[in-house]
Motif scaffolding. Sequence first.
Motif, PDB file in Angstrom:
ATOM      1  N   GLN A 149       0.839  -1.201   0.000  1.00 33.17           N
ATOM      2  CA  GLN A 149       0.000   0.000   0.000  1.00 33.17           C
ATOM      3  C   GLN A 149       0.876   1.253   0.000  1.00 33.17           C
ATOM      4  OE1 GLN A 149      -2.503   0.403   3.457  1.00 33.17           O
ATOM      5  NE2 GLN A 149      -3.736   2.015   2.523  1.00 33.17           N
ATOM      6  N   GLY A 150       1.904   1.279   0.833  1.00 32.84           N
ATOM      7  CA  GLY A 150       2.803   2.431   0.889  1.00 32.84           C
ATOM      8  C   GLY A 150       3.565   2.637  -0.403  1.00 32.84           C
ATOM      9  N   ILE A 151       4.014   1.548  -0.988  1.00 29.52           N
ATOM     10  CA  ILE A 151       4.754   1.651  -2.251  1.00 29.52           C
ATOM     11  C   ILE A 151       3.841   2.155  -3.359  1.00 29.52           C
ATOM     12  CG2 ILE A 151       5.886   0.297  -4.061  1.00 29.52           C
ATOM     13  CD1 ILE A 151       7.060  -1.435  -1.753  1.00 29.52           C
ATOM     14  N   ALA A 152       2.626   1.648  -3.401  1.00 29.62           N
ATOM     15  CA  ALA A 152       1.700   2.027  -4.481  1.00 29.62           C
ATOM     16  C   ALA A 152       1.462   3.521  -4.508  1.00 29.62           C
ATOM     17  CB  ALA A 152       0.373   1.283  -4.327  1.00 29.62           C
ATOM     18  N   GLN A 153       1.217   4.113  -3.352  1.00 31.37           N
ATOM     19  CA  GLN A 153       0.894   5.540  -3.347  1.00 31.37           C
ATOM     20  C   GLN A 153       2.110   6.403  -3.045  1.00 31.37           C
ATOM     21  OE1 GLN A 153      -2.473   6.670  -1.042  1.00 31.37           O
ATOM     22  NE2 GLN A 153      -2.407   8.760  -1.729  1.00 31.37           N
ATOM     23  N   ASP A 154       2.811   6.110  -1.983  1.00 30.16           N
ATOM     24  CA  ASP A 154       3.866   7.016  -1.539  1.00 30.16           C
ATOM     25  C   ASP A 154       5.120   6.938  -2.403  1.00 30.16           C
ATOM     26  OD1 ASP A 154       2.129   7.738   0.484  1.00 30.16           O
ATOM     27  OD2 ASP A 154       2.979   6.303   1.900  1.00 30.16           O
ATOM     28  N   SER A 155       5.673   5.760  -2.574  1.00 33.07           N
ATOM     29  CA  SER A 155       6.924   5.636  -3.312  1.00 33.07           C
ATOM     30  C   SER A 155       6.725   5.965  -4.788  1.00 33.07           C
ATOM     31  CB  SER A 155       7.489   4.219  -3.144  1.00 33.07           C
ATOM     32  OG  SER A 155       8.725   4.110  -3.787  1.00 33.07           O
ATOM     33  N   THR A 156       5.720   5.367  -5.387  1.00 36.15           N
ATOM     34  CA  THR A 156       5.436   5.656  -6.793  1.00 36.15           C
ATOM     35  C   THR A 156       4.996   7.109  -6.953  1.00 36.15           C
ATOM     36  OG1 THR A 156       4.793   3.350  -7.102  1.00 36.15           O
ATOM     37  CG2 THR A 156       4.103   4.902  -8.794  1.00 36.15           C
ATOM     38  N   GLY A 157       4.173   7.580  -6.031  1.00 40.27           N
ATOM     39  CA  GLY A 157       3.725   8.973  -6.075  1.00 40.27           C
ATOM     40  C   GLY A 157       4.875   9.959  -5.988  1.00 40.27           C
ATOM     41  N   ASP A 158       5.863   9.656  -5.144  1.00 42.33           N
ATOM     42  CA  ASP A 158       7.033  10.540  -5.037  1.00 42.33           C
ATOM     43  C   ASP A 158       7.771  10.642  -6.364  1.00 42.33           C
ATOM     44  OD1 ASP A 158       6.574  11.156  -2.393  1.00 42.33           O
ATOM     45  OD2 ASP A 158       8.037   9.713  -1.617  1.00 42.33           O
ATOM     46  N   ARG A 159       7.898   9.535  -7.062  1.00 43.06           N
ATOM     47  CA  ARG A 159       8.593   9.546  -8.347  1.00 43.06           C
ATOM     48  C   ARG A 159       7.800  10.338  -9.395  1.00 43.06           C
ATOM     49  NH1 ARG A 159      10.318   5.700  -5.320  1.00 43.06           N
ATOM     50  NH2 ARG A 159      12.397   4.811  -5.552  1.00 43.06           N
ATOM     51  N   ILE A 160       6.469  10.182  -9.388  1.00 37.27           N
ATOM     52  CA  ILE A 160       5.641  10.962 -10.311  1.00 37.27           C
ATOM     53  C   ILE A 160       5.702  12.436  -9.948  1.00 37.27           C
ATOM     54  CG2 ILE A 160       3.262  11.401 -11.056  1.00 37.27           C
ATOM     55  CD1 ILE A 160       2.826   8.355 -10.956  1.00 37.27           C
ATOM     56  N   ARG A 161       5.689  12.757  -8.664  1.00 41.21           N
ATOM     57  CA  ARG A 161       5.807  14.159  -8.226  1.00 41.21           C
ATOM     58  C   ARG A 161       7.109  14.767  -8.759  1.00 41.21           C
ATOM     59  NH1 ARG A 161       6.128  13.725  -2.833  1.00 41.21           N
ATOM     60  NH2 ARG A 161       3.898  13.860  -2.542  1.00 41.21           N
ATOM     61  N   TYR A 162       8.199  14.032  -8.652  1.00 46.43           N
ATOM     62  CA  TYR A 162       9.486  14.532  -9.136  1.00 46.43           C
ATOM     63  C   TYR A 162       9.451  14.719 -10.661  1.00 46.43           C
ATOM     64  CZ  TYR A 162      14.491  14.942  -9.912  1.00 46.43           C
ATOM     65  OH  TYR A 162      15.731  15.375 -10.299  1.00 46.43           O
ATOM     66  N   ALA A 163       8.855  13.767 -11.385  1.00 45.76           N
ATOM     67  CA  ALA A 163       8.735  13.904 -12.842  1.00 45.76           C
ATOM     68  C   ALA A 163       7.910  15.135 -13.197  1.00 45.76           C
ATOM     69  CB  ALA A 163       8.104  12.648 -13.444  1.00 45.76           C
ATOM     70  N   LEU A 164       6.822  15.363 -12.456  1.00 49.04           N
ATOM     71  CA  LEU A 164       5.996  16.553 -12.706  1.00 49.04           C
ATOM     72  C   LEU A 164       6.767  17.835 -12.408  1.00 49.04           C
ATOM     73  CD1 LEU A 164       2.592  15.280 -11.287  1.00 49.04           C
ATOM     74  CD2 LEU A 164       3.065  15.907 -13.674  1.00 49.04           C
ATOM     75  N   ASP A 165       7.582  17.819 -11.365  1.00 50.29           N
ATOM     76  CA  ASP A 165       8.415  18.992 -11.063  1.00 50.29           C
ATOM     77  C   ASP A 165       9.352  19.311 -12.232  1.00 50.29           C
ATOM     78  OD1 ASP A 165       7.240  19.249  -8.576  1.00 50.29           O
ATOM     79  OD2 ASP A 165       8.936  18.368  -7.476  1.00 50.29           O
ATOM     80  N   LEU A 166       9.873  18.278 -12.876  1.00 50.42           N
ATOM     81  CA  LEU A 166      10.771  18.482 -14.015  1.00 50.42           C
ATOM     82  C   LEU A 166      10.007  18.931 -15.267  1.00 50.42           C
ATOM     83  CD1 LEU A 166      13.094  15.376 -13.534  1.00 50.42           C
ATOM     84  CD2 LEU A 166      13.657  17.770 -13.059  1.00 50.42           C
ATOM     85  N   LEU A 167       8.758  18.491 -15.395  1.00 49.19           N
ATOM     86  CA  LEU A 167       7.959  18.866 -16.568  1.00 49.19           C
ATOM     87  C   LEU A 167       7.339  20.255 -16.458  1.00 49.19           C
ATOM     88  CD1 LEU A 167       6.056  15.544 -17.369  1.00 49.19           C
ATOM     89  CD2 LEU A 167       7.899  16.597 -18.693  1.00 49.19           C
ATOM     90  N   THR A 168       7.084  20.716 -15.243  1.00 53.51           N
ATOM     91  CA  THR A 168       6.376  21.989 -15.044  1.00 53.51           C
ATOM     92  C   THR A 168       7.008  23.158 -15.795  1.00 53.51           C
ATOM     93  OG1 THR A 168       5.416  21.268 -12.964  1.00 53.51           O
ATOM     94  CG2 THR A 168       5.584  23.639 -13.303  1.00 53.51           C
ATOM     95  N   PRO A 169       8.329  23.327 -15.791  1.00 51.48           N
ATOM     96  CA  PRO A 169       8.894  24.461 -16.544  1.00 51.48           C
ATOM     97  C   PRO A 169       8.629  24.392 -18.048  1.00 51.48           C
ATOM     98  CG  PRO A 169      10.521  23.570 -15.022  1.00 51.48           C
ATOM     99  CD  PRO A 169       9.358  22.630 -15.023  1.00 51.48           C
ATOM    100  N   LEU A 170       8.258  23.229 -18.553  1.00 51.13           N
ATOM    101  CA  LEU A 170       7.991  23.068 -19.985  1.00 51.13           C
ATOM    102  C   LEU A 170       6.546  23.387 -20.356  1.00 51.13           C
ATOM    103  CD1 LEU A 170       9.883  19.691 -20.503  1.00 51.13           C
ATOM    104  CD2 LEU A 170      10.767  22.012 -20.829  1.00 51.13           C
ATOM    105  N   LEU A 171       5.690  23.566 -19.345  1.00 53.05           N
ATOM    106  CA  LEU A 171       4.281  23.851 -19.590  1.00 53.05           C
ATOM    107  C   LEU A 171       4.087  25.312 -19.994  1.00 53.05           C
ATOM    108  CD1 LEU A 171       2.684  22.031 -16.527  1.00 53.05           C
ATOM    109  CD2 LEU A 171       2.723  21.231 -18.901  1.00 53.05           C
TER     110      LEU A 171
END
Length: 161
Positions: free
Chosen positions: A91-113
């Motif tokens: 449960q923790g991996i599904a939301q927290d660990s995977t979510g953290d990686r998606i959050r970081y990817a979104l942080d990198l994509l935001t300047p391109l929006l």
Amino acid sequence: MDRTPKLTIDQELQAAVAIVRVGLDRIRDAACRTEDVGPHAAALQALYNPAHPGAGVLAAVADVIGTISVSVTEVDHEDIDRVTELLDEAQGIAQDSTGDRIRYALDLLTPLLERCEECGQQKPDVQVMPDPFSTALYPEEPDHRQIPLCPPCATHRLEES
């Protein structure tokens, strides 16, 4: 009289998996039909939105795992504690660990929006479009200034005209 066909547990779960796969295919298709960054970021936010971590697909998966973990404690078996421990980790991996990686990817994509010219925010739904204000006032004009706007700001500019 109940006319609902009775499904076996296997049939019911196969149908549920098929429905989930259709939804995930829609998310993937929405992201990948263009090279624009916005739809990619929006699809990632559908999986995990840092602003609303309990609302995405990963949260739903984590919730199901958590509910099963609680429910399985009713089973009388010597390995149930280990089962619930593994499910709690999943449960923790599904939301927290995977979510953290998606959050970081979104942080990198935001300047391109694109940045909305009205509200100044960089969001996945900002689109470059003819100015709704001048288009509504002067529809006969062939060329209108192209500006990046998010849907709420585009609606606001149209309503101002």
